[in-house]
Design a protein around this motif. Sequence first.
Motif, mmCIF file in Angstrom:
data_model
loop_
_atom_site.group_PDB
_atom_site.id
_atom_site.type_symbol
_atom_site.label_atom_id
_atom_site.label_comp_id
_atom_site.label_asym_id
_atom_site.label_seq_id
_atom_site.Cartn_x
_atom_site.Cartn_y
_atom_site.Cartn_z
ATOM 1 N N THR A 1 0.823 -1.213 0.000
ATOM 2 C CA THR A 1 0.000 0.000 0.000
ATOM 3 C C THR A 1 0.860 1.268 0.000
ATOM 4 N N TYR A 2 0.184 2.375 -0.234
ATOM 5 C CA TYR A 2 0.804 3.693 -0.350
ATOM 6 C C TYR A 2 0.159 4.577 0.693
ATOM 7 N N GLY A 3 0.953 5.160 1.575
ATOM 8 C CA GLY A 3 0.381 5.933 2.685
ATOM 9 C C GLY A 3 -0.322 7.185 2.191
ATOM 10 N N LEU B 1 -5.157 4.392 -7.248
ATOM 11 C CA LEU B 1 -6.234 4.879 -6.369
ATOM 12 C C LEU B 1 -6.218 6.383 -6.289
ATOM 13 N N ARG B 2 -7.381 6.933 -5.996
ATOM 14 C CA ARG B 2 -7.414 8.374 -5.752
ATOM 15 C C ARG B 2 -6.796 8.696 -4.391
ATOM 16 N N GLY B 3 -7.123 7.878 -3.380
ATOM 17 C CA GLY B 3 -6.691 8.160 -2.010
ATOM 18 C C GLY B 3 -7.751 8.944 -1.270
ATOM 19 N N ASN C 1 -7.792 14.351 -10.913
ATOM 20 C CA ASN C 1 -9.016 14.576 -10.133
ATOM 21 C C ASN C 1 -9.583 13.314 -9.514
ATOM 22 N N ASN C 2 -9.241 12.179 -10.076
ATOM 23 C CA ASN C 2 -9.822 10.914 -9.599
ATOM 24 C C ASN C 2 -8.997 9.750 -10.138
ATOM 25 N N ALA C 3 -9.385 8.547 -9.709
ATOM 26 C CA ALA C 3 -8.590 7.371 -10.094
ATOM 27 C C ALA C 3 -8.650 7.102 -11.600
ATOM 28 N N ALA D 1 -9.879 0.132 -7.451
ATOM 29 C CA ALA D 1 -10.742 -0.231 -6.321
ATOM 30 C C ALA D 1 -12.205 -0.292 -6.741
ATOM 31 N N ALA D 2 -12.949 -1.211 -6.118
ATOM 32 C CA ALA D 2 -14.403 -1.304 -6.330
ATOM 33 C C ALA D 2 -15.070 -1.470 -4.960
ATOM 34 N N TYR D 3 -16.317 -1.087 -4.894
ATOM 35 C CA TYR D 3 -16.980 -0.987 -3.592
ATOM 36 C C TYR D 3 -18.322 -1.711 -3.572
ATOM 37 N N PRO E 1 -18.512 5.672 -0.275
ATOM 38 C CA PRO E 1 -19.318 6.606 0.529
ATOM 39 C C PRO E 1 -19.579 7.948 -0.161
ATOM 40 N N GLU E 2 -18.682 8.378 -1.049
ATOM 41 C CA GLU E 2 -18.906 9.682 -1.704
ATOM 42 C C GLU E 2 -19.769 9.591 -2.962
ATOM 43 N N SER E 3 -20.063 8.383 -3.439
ATOM 44 C CA SER E 3 -20.877 8.272 -4.657
ATOM 45 C C SER E 3 -22.315 8.656 -4.332
ATOM 46 N N THR E 4 -22.896 9.517 -5.178
ATOM 47 C CA THR E 4 -24.245 10.006 -4.877
ATOM 48 C C THR E 4 -25.273 8.885 -4.946
ATOM 49 N N ASP F 1 -20.764 3.876 -12.838
ATOM 50 C CA ASP F 1 -20.198 4.672 -13.949
ATOM 51 C C ASP F 1 -18.721 4.961 -13.677
ATOM 52 N N ASN F 2 -18.435 5.268 -12.428
ATOM 53 C CA ASN F 2 -17.037 5.576 -12.082
ATOM 54 C C ASN F 2 -16.142 4.351 -12.266
ATOM 55 N N LEU F 3 -16.641 3.189 -11.827
ATOM 56 C CA LEU F 3 -15.854 1.962 -12.022
ATOM 57 C C LEU F 3 -15.634 1.723 -13.522
ATOM 58 N N ARG G 1 -15.521 3.901 -15.886
ATOM 59 C CA ARG G 1 -14.527 4.854 -16.432
ATOM 60 C C ARG G 1 -13.110 4.367 -16.150
ATOM 61 N N LYS G 2 -12.928 3.782 -14.963
ATOM 62 C CA LYS G 2 -11.575 3.308 -14.593
ATOM 63 C C LYS G 2 -11.154 2.140 -15.486
ATOM 64 N N ILE G 3 -12.108 1.260 -15.761
ATOM 65 C CA ILE G 3 -11.803 0.104 -16.611
ATOM 66 C C ILE G 3 -11.577 0.577 -18.049
ATOM 67 N N ALA H 1 -10.499 -5.039 -10.988
ATOM 68 C CA ALA H 1 -10.812 -4.242 -9.796
ATOM 69 C C ALA H 1 -10.710 -5.162 -8.588
ATOM 70 N N ILE H 2 -10.264 -4.594 -7.489
ATOM 71 C CA ILE H 2 -10.200 -5.332 -6.219
ATOM 72 C C ILE H 2 -11.187 -4.642 -5.287
ATOM 73 N N THR H 3 -11.998 -5.429 -4.597
ATOM 74 C CA THR H 3 -13.037 -4.771 -3.799
ATOM 75 C C THR H 3 -12.536 -4.342 -2.424
HETATM 76 P P1 FAD Z 1 -12.207 7.044 -7.314
HETATM 77 O O1 FAD Z 1 -12.431 5.878 -8.172
HETATM 78 O O2 FAD Z 1 -11.629 8.268 -7.946
HETATM 79 O O3 FAD Z 1 -13.642 7.426 -6.670
HETATM 80 C C1 FAD Z 1 -13.753 8.206 -5.497
HETATM 81 C C2 FAD Z 1 -15.160 8.830 -5.431
HETATM 82 O O4 FAD Z 1 -15.249 9.902 -6.361
HETATM 83 C C3 FAD Z 1 -16.283 7.852 -5.790
HETATM 84 O O5 FAD Z 1 -17.375 8.106 -4.934
HETATM 85 C C4 FAD Z 1 -16.623 8.216 -7.222
HETATM 86 O O6 FAD Z 1 -17.968 7.892 -7.558
HETATM 87 C C5 FAD Z 1 -16.369 9.720 -7.227
HETATM 88 N N1 FAD Z 1 -15.962 10.190 -8.565
HETATM 89 C C6 FAD Z 1 -14.865 9.841 -9.255
HETATM 90 N N2 FAD Z 1 -14.832 10.473 -10.443
HETATM 91 C C7 FAD Z 1 -15.929 11.269 -10.479
HETATM 92 C C8 FAD Z 1 -16.449 12.187 -11.450
HETATM 93 N N3 FAD Z 1 -15.832 12.431 -12.610
HETATM 94 N N4 FAD Z 1 -17.612 12.838 -11.148
HETATM 95 C C9 FAD Z 1 -18.238 12.598 -9.977
HETATM 96 N N5 FAD Z 1 -17.799 11.744 -9.030
HETATM 97 C C10 FAD Z 1 -16.654 11.091 -9.280
HETATM 98 N N6 FAD Z 1 -5.861 4.307 0.025
HETATM 99 C C11 FAD Z 1 -4.586 4.748 0.220
HETATM 100 O O7 FAD Z 1 -4.379 5.889 0.670
HETATM 101 N N7 FAD Z 1 -3.505 3.931 -0.056
HETATM 102 C C12 FAD Z 1 -3.660 2.673 -0.546
HETATM 103 O O8 FAD Z 1 -2.668 1.979 -0.797
HETATM 104 C C13 FAD Z 1 -4.996 2.176 -0.769
HETATM 105 N N8 FAD Z 1 -5.213 0.933 -1.262
HETATM 106 C C14 FAD Z 1 -6.505 0.510 -1.503
HETATM 107 C C15 FAD Z 1 -6.703 -0.760 -2.064
HETATM 108 C C16 FAD Z 1 -7.996 -1.217 -2.328
HETATM 109 C C17 FAD Z 1 -8.184 -2.586 -2.940
HETATM 110 C C18 FAD Z 1 -9.125 -0.409 -1.997
HETATM 111 C C19 FAD Z 1 -10.520 -0.911 -2.226
HETATM 112 C C20 FAD Z 1 -8.933 0.867 -1.443
HETATM 113 C C21 FAD Z 1 -7.626 1.345 -1.204
HETATM 114 N N9 FAD Z 1 -7.395 2.623 -0.680
HETATM 115 C C22 FAD Z 1 -6.097 3.055 -0.460
HETATM 116 C C23 FAD Z 1 -8.524 3.503 -0.311
HETATM 117 C C24 FAD Z 1 -8.938 4.492 -1.444
HETATM 118 O O9 FAD Z 1 -7.914 5.414 -1.669
HETATM 119 C C25 FAD Z 1 -10.212 5.190 -0.974
HETATM 120 O O10 FAD Z 1 -11.278 4.289 -0.908
HETATM 121 C C26 FAD Z 1 -10.613 6.456 -1.723
HETATM 122 O O11 FAD Z 1 -11.636 7.124 -0.966
HETATM 123 C C27 FAD Z 1 -11.191 6.264 -3.112
HETATM 124 O O12 FAD Z 1 -10.256 5.827 -3.997
HETATM 125 P P2 FAD Z 1 -10.714 5.331 -5.478
HETATM 126 O O13 FAD Z 1 -9.482 5.001 -6.187
HETATM 127 O O14 FAD Z 1 -11.776 4.335 -5.372
HETATM 128 O O15 FAD Z 1 -11.326 6.718 -6.039
#
Ligand code: FAD
Length: 297
Positions: free
Chosen positions: A54-56, A112-114, A132-134, A152-154, A159-162, A169-171, A173-175, A182-184
């Motif tokens: 992982t990445y802090g 990941l976005r973080g 701006n996002n993952a 990541a998948a949920y 929690p931030e997805s409306t 849709d976000n998942l 876009r990532k794919i 995706a890892i849940t």
């Molecule tokens: P995103 O996919 O960008 O999504 C985040 C939110 O933004 C979602 O609610 C999405 O719907 C919304 N969103 C994205 N794009 C848009 C858009 N264009 N318009 C509107 N809404 C949008 N965290 C760490 O700090 N370090 C780690 O190493 C780490 N490892 C992880 C490994 C796994 C397998 C998982 C499941 C999580 C991990 N996390 C880690 C946590 C992760 O960083 C958080 O869950 C973070 O809040 C979301 O990251 P994401 O990549 O899913 O973000």
Amino acid sequence: MINKQRISRRPKNEVPDLELSFEFFPPKSDKAEERFWQALKKLAPLEPDFVSVTYGAGGSTRERTLNMVQKITTQTGIKAAAHLTCVDASRHEVDEVVRGYQRAGINRIVALRGDPSTGIGEAFVAHQDGYNNAAELVAGIKEIGDFDISVAAYPEKHPESTDWNADIDNLKRKIDAGANRAITQMFFDNDHYWRFMERVEKAQINVPIVPGIQPIHNFTQISNFAKRCGASIPAWLLERFEGLEDDPETHALVAAAVAAEQVIELEDNGVTQFHFYTMNRSSLILALARFLGRKSR
Ligand code: FAD
């Protein structure tokens, strides 16, 4: 539509063709690093498909993540994936980390976005020159090189997805940006995973959605963390661990039984890939691998 009918269990002498991956965090001290290597040494004979580090938050483990991934690759020969977040960093800074991985011969990234540095659940504000996002991060990584990318998948929605549409849709876009799987997030009730898989299929997302399995080494700790990242704790799970705070032996047995029940049900219903959150420990994972028919080779 996912066929969630309980199929007959495989014969006990049949070894299934499973892909396992193990997630570690970068140790902070020499002693913690010793424990990390002990755990990895015990898990290595299970021949994981890959292990990830992982990445802090905010890049706080940038060097340590890279060091550990490099060491794993050179010292064990196991494929290693480096996690990477884009929170609180410019595109240039993030791209430099990706190029660093590339120079080190690391071609697997968990992108990941973080979470906001102010804490999980706080409003996310992207760096003004940042991704701006993952999904944007995945696209940026793909511009640099042909990395194998996990996202990541949920199963209970981020929690931030409306709503669910926004989440799926976000998942997608990532794919579409180039992620391979995706890892849940952890989940404790498999029905969340099955319902999620129905949504994923409907959206024609055709990459593996690997369940992230969190063995409960410490119920209080894990349930607090789970709540913060939007994973629910079912009442039956709470009941199973209730009162075991000072009884580590029973706690460990219950933890093994709970996680075994979860992975066996997933496997019975066709899941062949599992990602284990190890917390840098090996014993529960070793037990679970045995339940899945995978012994050290
Ligand atoms: P995103 O996919 O960008 O999504 C985040 C939110 O933004 C979602 O609610 C999405 O719907 C919304 N969103 C994205 N794009 C848009 C858009 N264009 N318009 C509107 N809404 C949008 N965290 C760490 O700090 N370090 C780690 O190493 C780490 N490892 C992880 C490994 C796994 C397998 C998982 C499941 C999580 C991990 N996390 C880690 C946590 C992760 O960083 C958080 O869950 C973070 O809040 C979301 O990251 P994401 O990549 O899913 O973000």
